[in-house]
Scaffold this motif. Structure first.
Motif, PDB file in Angstrom:
ATOM      1  N   TYR A  90       0.825  -1.210   0.000  1.00 15.77           N
ATOM      2  CA  TYR A  90       0.000   0.000   0.000  1.00 15.77           C
ATOM      3  C   TYR A  90       0.858   1.258   0.000  1.00 15.77           C
ATOM      4  CZ  TYR A  90      -3.678  -3.289   1.359  1.00 15.77           C
ATOM      5  OH  TYR A  90      -4.536  -4.338   1.392  1.00 15.77           O
ATOM      6  N   GLY A  91       1.876   1.300   0.843  1.00 15.48           N
ATOM      7  CA  GLY A  91       2.735   2.481   0.925  1.00 15.48           C
ATOM      8  C   GLY A  91       3.447   2.753  -0.390  1.00 15.48           C
ATOM      9  N   PHE A  92       3.970   1.708  -1.013  1.00 13.38           N
ATOM     10  CA  PHE A  92       4.639   1.853  -2.298  1.00 13.38           C
ATOM     11  C   PHE A  92       3.653   2.337  -3.365  1.00 13.38           C
ATOM     12  CE2 PHE A  92       6.546  -0.079  -6.208  1.00 13.38           C
ATOM     13  CZ  PHE A  92       7.654   0.758  -6.264  1.00 13.38           C
ATOM     14  N   SER A  93       2.444   1.805  -3.324  1.00 14.09           N
ATOM     15  CA  SER A  93       1.409   2.237  -4.273  1.00 14.09           C
ATOM     16  C   SER A  93       1.088   3.714  -4.085  1.00 14.09           C
ATOM     17  CB  SER A  93       0.135   1.403  -4.094  1.00 14.09           C
ATOM     18  OG  SER A  93       0.382   0.058  -4.400  1.00 14.09           O
ATOM     19  N   LEU A  94       1.010   4.159  -2.836  1.00 17.78           N
ATOM     20  CA  LEU A  94       0.741   5.575  -2.573  1.00 17.78           C
ATOM     21  C   LEU A  94       1.900   6.465  -3.027  1.00 17.78           C
ATOM     22  CD1 LEU A  94      -1.017   5.358   0.902  1.00 17.78           C
ATOM     23  CD2 LEU A  94      -2.048   6.009  -1.289  1.00 17.78           C
ATOM     24  N   LEU A  95       3.131   5.961  -2.909  1.00 21.70           N
ATOM     25  CA  LEU A  95       4.273   6.731  -3.412  1.00 21.70           C
ATOM     26  C   LEU A  95       4.212   6.861  -4.934  1.00 21.70           C
ATOM     27  CD1 LEU A  95       7.232   5.397  -1.219  1.00 21.70           C
ATOM     28  CD2 LEU A  95       6.220   7.686  -1.201  1.00 21.70           C
ATOM     29  N   ILE A  96       3.824   5.800  -5.613  1.00 23.64           N
ATOM     30  CA  ILE A  96       3.668   5.860  -7.068  1.00 23.64           C
ATOM     31  C   ILE A  96       2.547   6.837  -7.418  1.00 23.64           C
ATOM     32  CG2 ILE A  96       2.980   4.561  -9.125  1.00 23.64           C
ATOM     33  CD1 ILE A  96       4.419   2.137  -7.877  1.00 23.64           C
ATOM     34  N   GLU A  97       1.453   6.770  -6.668  1.00 23.68           N
ATOM     35  CA  GLU A  97       0.345   7.702  -6.904  1.00 23.68           C
ATOM     36  C   GLU A  97       0.818   9.146  -6.725  1.00 23.68           C
ATOM     37  OE1 GLU A  97      -4.068   8.914  -5.234  1.00 23.68           O
ATOM     38  OE2 GLU A  97      -3.046   7.197  -4.342  1.00 23.68           O
ATOM     39  N   ALA A  98       1.577   9.388  -5.671  1.00 25.67           N
ATOM     40  CA  ALA A  98       2.096  10.740  -5.432  1.00 25.67           C
ATOM     41  C   ALA A  98       2.992  11.188  -6.583  1.00 25.67           C
ATOM     42  CB  ALA A  98       2.857  10.787  -4.110  1.00 25.67           C
ATOM     43  N   ALA A  99       3.833  10.295  -7.077  1.00 28.85           N
ATOM     44  CA  ALA A  99       4.709  10.632  -8.202  1.00 28.85           C
ATOM     45  C   ALA A  99       3.889  10.943  -9.455  1.00 28.85           C
ATOM     46  CB  ALA A  99       5.694   9.497  -8.468  1.00 28.85           C
ATOM     47  N   LEU A 100       2.854  10.149  -9.698  1.00 35.57           N
ATOM     48  CA  LEU A 100       1.983  10.407 -10.847  1.00 35.57           C
ATOM     49  C   LEU A 100       1.306  11.777 -10.725  1.00 35.57           C
ATOM     50  CD1 LEU A 100       0.342   6.880 -11.264  1.00 35.57           C
ATOM     51  CD2 LEU A 100       1.858   8.013 -12.913  1.00 35.57           C
ATOM     52  N   LEU A 101       0.819  12.092  -9.530  1.00 42.24           N
ATOM     53  CA  LEU A 101       0.148  13.380  -9.326  1.00 42.24           C
ATOM     54  C   LEU A 101       1.124  14.548  -9.405  1.00 42.24           C
ATOM     55  CD1 LEU A 101      -2.386  12.387  -6.540  1.00 42.24           C
ATOM     56  CD2 LEU A 101      -2.871  12.917  -8.947  1.00 42.24           C
ATOM     57  N   PHE A 102       2.338  14.341  -8.908  1.00 35.95           N
ATOM     58  CA  PHE A 102       3.350  15.390  -9.013  1.00 35.95           C
ATOM     59  C   PHE A 102       3.690  15.635 -10.481  1.00 35.95           C
ATOM     60  CE2 PHE A 102       7.773  16.929  -8.973  1.00 35.95           C
ATOM     61  CZ  PHE A 102       7.603  18.076  -8.207  1.00 35.95           C
ATOM     62  N   GLY A 103       3.867  14.545 -11.232  1.00 32.99           N
ATOM     63  CA  GLY A 103       4.118  14.686 -12.664  1.00 32.99           C
ATOM     64  C   GLY A 103       2.961  15.356 -13.373  1.00 32.99           C
ATOM     65  N   ALA A 104       1.729  15.002 -12.988  1.00 30.31           N
ATOM     66  CA  ALA A 104       0.542  15.629 -13.580  1.00 30.31           C
ATOM     67  C   ALA A 104       0.539  17.124 -13.306  1.00 30.31           C
ATOM     68  CB  ALA A 104      -0.729  14.979 -13.025  1.00 30.31           C
ATOM     69  N   MET A 105       0.880  17.489 -12.083  1.00 27.99           N
ATOM     70  CA  MET A 105       0.908  18.909 -11.725  1.00 27.99           C
ATOM     71  C   MET A 105       1.934  19.665 -12.572  1.00 27.99           C
ATOM     72  SD  MET A 105       2.186  20.720  -8.209  1.00 27.99           S
ATOM     73  CE  MET A 105       3.858  20.276  -8.631  1.00 27.99           C
ATOM     74  N   LEU A 106       3.118  19.087 -12.711  1.00 29.51           N
ATOM     75  CA  LEU A 106       4.155  19.753 -13.502  1.00 29.51           C
ATOM     76  C   LEU A 106       3.727  19.895 -14.962  1.00 29.51           C
ATOM     77  CD1 LEU A 106       7.429  18.098 -12.135  1.00 29.51           C
ATOM     78  CD2 LEU A 106       6.580  20.409 -11.700  1.00 29.51           C
ATOM     79  N   LEU A 107       3.183  18.836 -15.525  1.00 32.94           N
ATOM     80  CA  LEU A 107       2.764  18.879 -16.928  1.00 32.94           C
ATOM     81  C   LEU A 107       1.606  19.845 -17.141  1.00 32.94           C
ATOM     82  CD1 LEU A 107       3.089  15.083 -17.736  1.00 32.94           C
ATOM     83  CD2 LEU A 107       4.451  16.933 -18.742  1.00 32.94           C
ATOM     84  N   LEU A 108       0.606  19.785 -16.266  1.00 27.94           N
ATOM     85  CA  LEU A 108      -0.554  20.654 -16.425  1.00 27.94           C
ATOM     86  C   LEU A 108      -0.198  22.124 -16.209  1.00 27.94           C
ATOM     87  CD1 LEU A 108      -3.302  18.454 -14.759  1.00 27.94           C
ATOM     88  CD2 LEU A 108      -3.079  19.016 -17.196  1.00 27.94           C
ATOM     89  N   SER A 109       0.790  22.386 -15.349  1.00 31.50           N
ATOM     90  CA  SER A 109       1.196  23.781 -15.135  1.00 31.50           C
ATOM     91  C   SER A 109       1.883  24.353 -16.374  1.00 31.50           C
ATOM     92  CB  SER A 109       2.106  23.903 -13.912  1.00 31.50           C
ATOM     93  OG  SER A 109       3.359  23.302 -14.160  1.00 31.50           O
ATOM     94  N   HIS A 110       2.290  23.480 -17.290  1.00 30.72           N
ATOM     95  CA  HIS A 110       2.880  23.907 -18.565  1.00 30.72           C
ATOM     96  C   HIS A 110       1.932  23.628 -19.734  1.00 30.72           C
ATOM     97  CE1 HIS A 110       6.523  23.662 -16.027  1.00 30.72           C
ATOM     98  NE2 HIS A 110       6.873  24.714 -16.759  1.00 30.72           N
ATOM     99  N   ASP A 111       0.633  23.513 -19.424  1.00 26.67           N
ATOM    100  CA  ASP A 111      -0.404  23.285 -20.435  1.00 26.67           C
ATOM    101  C   ASP A 111      -0.158  22.042 -21.284  1.00 26.67           C
ATOM    102  OD1 ASP A 111      -1.968  25.498 -19.706  1.00 26.67           O
ATOM    103  OD2 ASP A 111      -0.691  26.835 -20.888  1.00 26.67           O
ATOM    104  N   ASN A 112       0.428  21.009 -20.678  1.00 26.20           N
ATOM    105  CA  ASN A 112       0.677  19.753 -21.380  1.00 26.20           C
ATOM    106  C   ASN A 112      -0.417  18.760 -20.978  1.00 26.20           C
ATOM    107  OD1 ASN A 112       1.625  17.186 -22.181  1.00 26.20           O
ATOM    108  ND2 ASN A 112       3.743  17.875 -22.053  1.00 26.20           N
ATOM    109  N   SER A 113      -1.197  18.308 -21.945  1.00 32.29           N
ATOM    110  CA  SER A 113      -2.334  17.424 -21.651  1.00 32.29           C
ATOM    111  C   SER A 113      -1.911  16.047 -21.153  1.00 32.29           C
ATOM    112  CB  SER A 113      -3.235  17.284 -22.873  1.00 32.29           C
ATOM    113  OG  SER A 113      -2.531  16.686 -23.940  1.00 32.29           O
ATOM    114  N   MET A 114      -0.627  15.712 -21.237  1.00 33.09           N
ATOM    115  CA  MET A 114      -0.158  14.446 -20.663  1.00 33.09           C
ATOM    116  C   MET A 114      -0.440  14.400 -19.161  1.00 33.09           C
ATOM    117  SD  MET A 114       1.233  12.420 -22.964  1.00 33.09           S
ATOM    118  CE  MET A 114       2.273  11.376 -21.978  1.00 33.09           C
ATOM    119  N   GLY A 115      -0.542  15.564 -18.547  1.00 33.18           N
ATOM    120  CA  GLY A 115      -0.865  15.615 -17.122  1.00 33.18           C
ATOM    121  C   GLY A 115      -2.204  14.984 -16.813  1.00 33.18           C
ATOM    122  N   HIS A 116      -3.169  15.116 -17.722  1.00 30.88           N
ATOM    123  CA  HIS A 116      -4.471  14.477 -17.521  1.00 30.88           C
ATOM    124  C   HIS A 116      -4.334  12.965 -17.456  1.00 30.88           C
ATOM    125  CE1 HIS A 116      -5.868  18.258 -19.710  1.00 30.88           C
ATOM    126  NE2 HIS A 116      -6.212  18.400 -18.442  1.00 30.88           N
TER     127      HIS A 116
END
Length: 167
Positions: A90-116
């Motif tokens: 579970y903890g490892f899964s949550l870390l992966i989720e956090a990484a995905l959301l962090f990547g989404a935030m970075l991409l979306l802040s640069h108007d990159n639809s990959m963040g979605h």
């Protein structure tokens, strides 16, 4: 038989629900006012775009649907498809989720639809992880549940473990 959930489960459930709501808020604000975790609406928009022959937008929506499915499959690979049991990933899964959301935030802040796509994968991962320890059965009214079940089963197959949907 438990008559009340342990406090740590209640706190964890609240935090996960808060996180899912936050991700949805970002999706609502940034992508055609469509949440990335509610696949019923996304699938409906996808079907409408197919009828309208809007290839670019329908492809974008299809990738959101597939990203959610792949996130759920990742959970199925990492977590055995049974009831809550300490010692699972579970903890490892949550870390992966956090990484995905962090990547989404970075991409979306640069108007990159990959963040979605990353945000949708994070939602699929979380939904599948929660389903494995909440004892959910197959849901038939919301596509998120069905995609979660399919992704978890796919992940279990990739891991080499047979599974049944929703538990």
């Amino acid at each position: 038989m438990l008559t009340r959930l342990p406090r740590w489960v209640e706190i964890g459930a609240f935090l996960l629900a808060f996180l899912a709501g936050s991700v949805n808020a970002v999706g609502l604000l940034g992508f055609s006012h469509q949440a990335v975790s509610h696949l019923t609406g996304t699938a409906t928009l996808f079907a409408l775009d197919l009828v309208r022959l809007d290839g670019g937008h329908s492809l974008h929506l299809l990738v959101i649907l597939l990203s959610f499915l792949l996130g759920a499959a990742l959970s199925g690979v990492l977590i055995d498809n049974t009831a809550l049991k300490l010692g699972r990933h579970y903890g490892f899964s949550l870390l992966i989720e956090a990484a995905l959301l962090f990547g989404a935030m970075l991409l979306l802040s640069h108007d990159n639809s990959m963040g979605h796509y990353l945000a949708s994968a994070a939602c699929g991962l979380q939904n599948a992880m929660v389903s494995t320890y909440s004892g959910s059965v197959i849901r038939t009214t919301h596509l998120s549940g069905i995609f979660t079940d399919l992704g978890t089963m796919l992940g279990n197959r990739l891991r080499g473990t047979p599974s049944t949907a929703g538990g």
